[in-house]
Design an enzyme around this catalytic site. Structure first.
Site, PDB file in Angstrom:
ATOM      1  N   ARG A  34      13.031  -6.033  12.547  1.00  0.00           N
ATOM      2  CA  ARG A  34      12.104  -5.584  13.590  1.00  0.00           C
ATOM      3  C   ARG A  34      11.495  -6.799  14.284  1.00  0.00           C
ATOM      4  O   ARG A  34      11.278  -7.835  13.652  1.00  0.00           O
ATOM      5  CB  ARG A  34      10.995  -4.726  12.989  1.00  0.00           C
ATOM      6  CG  ARG A  34      11.453  -3.355  12.502  1.00  0.00           C
ATOM      7  CD  ARG A  34      10.238  -2.470  12.228  1.00  0.00           C
ATOM      8  NE  ARG A  34      10.619  -1.159  11.762  1.00  0.00           N
ATOM      9  CZ  ARG A  34      10.577  -0.756  10.497  1.00  0.00           C
ATOM     10  NH1 ARG A  34      10.187  -1.595   9.547  1.00  0.00           N
ATOM     11  NH2 ARG A  34      10.927   0.475  10.155  1.00  0.00           N
ATOM     12  N   ARG A  38      -1.292 -10.659  12.819  1.00  0.00           N
ATOM     13  CA  ARG A  38      -1.736  -9.406  12.214  1.00  0.00           C
ATOM     14  C   ARG A  38      -2.683  -9.652  11.040  1.00  0.00           C
ATOM     15  O   ARG A  38      -3.672  -8.929  10.857  1.00  0.00           O
ATOM     16  CB  ARG A  38      -0.525  -8.591  11.748  1.00  0.00           C
ATOM     17  CG  ARG A  38       0.275  -7.989  12.887  1.00  0.00           C
ATOM     18  CD  ARG A  38       1.686  -7.640  12.482  1.00  0.00           C
ATOM     19  NE  ARG A  38       1.755  -6.572  11.501  1.00  0.00           N
ATOM     20  CZ  ARG A  38       2.829  -6.297  10.777  1.00  0.00           C
ATOM     21  NH1 ARG A  38       3.928  -7.046  10.896  1.00  0.00           N
ATOM     22  NH2 ARG A  38       2.830  -5.300   9.925  1.00  0.00           N
ATOM     23  N   LYS A  64       0.825  -1.209   0.000  1.00  0.00           N
ATOM     24  CA  LYS A  64       0.000   0.000   0.000  1.00  0.00           C
ATOM     25  C   LYS A  64       0.864   1.266   0.000  1.00  0.00           C
ATOM     26  O   LYS A  64       0.578   2.215  -0.721  1.00  0.00           O
ATOM     27  CB  LYS A  64      -0.927   0.029   1.222  1.00  0.00           C
ATOM     28  CG  LYS A  64      -1.975  -1.059   1.250  1.00  0.00           C
ATOM     29  CD  LYS A  64      -3.031  -0.811   2.302  1.00  0.00           C
ATOM     30  CE  LYS A  64      -2.476  -0.700   3.710  1.00  0.00           C
ATOM     31  NZ  LYS A  64      -1.817  -1.937   4.170  1.00  0.00           N
ATOM     32  N   ARG A  97      12.415  -8.048   5.463  1.00  0.00           N
ATOM     33  CA  ARG A  97      12.694  -6.630   5.705  1.00  0.00           C
ATOM     34  C   ARG A  97      13.788  -6.442   6.754  1.00  0.00           C
ATOM     35  O   ARG A  97      13.855  -7.183   7.735  1.00  0.00           O
ATOM     36  CB  ARG A  97      11.422  -5.901   6.170  1.00  0.00           C
ATOM     37  CG  ARG A  97      10.376  -5.803   5.089  1.00  0.00           C
ATOM     38  CD  ARG A  97       9.281  -4.796   5.363  1.00  0.00           C
ATOM     39  NE  ARG A  97       8.529  -5.018   6.587  1.00  0.00           N
ATOM     40  CZ  ARG A  97       7.283  -4.584   6.774  1.00  0.00           C
ATOM     41  NH1 ARG A  97       6.667  -3.917   5.803  1.00  0.00           N
ATOM     42  NH2 ARG A  97       6.658  -4.806   7.910  1.00  0.00           N
ATOM     43  N   ARG A 100     -11.662   1.806   9.459  1.00  0.00           N
ATOM     44  CA  ARG A 100     -11.285   0.463   9.899  1.00  0.00           C
ATOM     45  C   ARG A 100     -12.489  -0.371  10.330  1.00  0.00           C
ATOM     46  O   ARG A 100     -12.375  -1.586  10.512  1.00  0.00           O
ATOM     47  CB  ARG A 100     -10.293   0.536  11.071  1.00  0.00           C
ATOM     48  CG  ARG A 100      -8.927   1.100  10.686  1.00  0.00           C
ATOM     49  CD  ARG A 100      -7.985   1.081  11.875  1.00  0.00           C
ATOM     50  NE  ARG A 100      -6.691   1.654  11.564  1.00  0.00           N
ATOM     51  CZ  ARG A 100      -5.671   1.016  11.016  1.00  0.00           C
ATOM     52  NH1 ARG A 100      -5.805  -0.254  10.697  1.00  0.00           N
ATOM     53  NH2 ARG A 100      -4.531   1.621  10.786  1.00  0.00           N
TER      54      ARG A 100
END
Length: 214
Positions: free
Chosen positions: A161, A172, A14, A128, A89
């Protein structure tokens, strides 16, 4: 007017697509986090109210968030369109957005949902890395540093992370699906929803531009 809501799971791209679309169409990218920070910095009454909740460690209530969205969408830079990211949301937020957007003559025209297979999301997110020192982003496959584990910019250590792992991503994603499925149905029923395959990010941008028009 290109009044757009951009949706998609974590890792769907996104952020990448938003940057390209706002550059192409010269419209603002509005995320809830940025919106809160901007209103707080400007010291608007709603900004001060939002700050009081945030500073106390509480979630900002819907009525305050919705008021901030109305305030933000009313600004001159949204006259030709906007790209909303991270809002709404929930169904109540979507219903409230429908009302306030109509009041200011800036109704949502497009809801773009970027669907991406879980395996691809895992590959993207688990690969990442970020510089511990300057925060520059990297990826073990897509954006490799010149020296393994070292930032090209400042020479800092590259780290993963804590939540960039498959277990955390699964949690998630489950939360995202539960939260957004009703929203997707809401916008589908209104004829505003269009779904795109986000598996290949380089192919996606031309498809979005072709869909939205030059």
């Amino acid at each position: 007017m290109l009044n757009i809501i951009l949706m998609g799971p974590p890792g769907a791209g996104k952020g990448t697509q938003a940057k390209k679309l706002i550059a192409k169409y010269n419209i603002p990218h509005i995320s809830t986090g940025d919106m809160f920070r901007e209103a707080i910095k400007e010291g608007t009454p709603l900004g001060k109210l939002a700050a009081s909740y945030i500073n106390d460690g509480h979630l900002v209530p819907d009525d305050v968030t919705i008021g901030l969205v109305k305030e933000r969408l009313s600004k001159d830079d949204c006259a030709n369109g906007y790209l909303l990211d991270g809002f709404p949301r929930t169904i109540p937020q979507a219903e409230a957005l429908e009302v306030i957007a109509k009041e200011i003559g800036r109704e949502v025209k497009y809801v773009i949902d970027i669907e991406t297979p879980k395996e691809e999301l895992v590959r993207r997110i688990c690969g990442r890395r970020v510089c511990k020192k300057c925060g520059a982003p990297y990826h073990i496959i897509n954006i490799k540093p010149k020296v393994d584990g070292i930032c090209d910019i400042c020479g800092g250590e590259l780290v993963q992370r804590p939540d960039d792992n498959e277990e955390a991503l699964t949690v998630r994603l489950d939360a995202y699906v539960k939260q957004t499925k009703p929203l997707l149905e809401f916008y589908k029923n209104k004829g505003l929803l269009t779904t795109f395959d986000g598996s290949n990010s380089s192919d996606l941008t031309p498809k979005l531009i072709a869909f939205l028009g030059e």
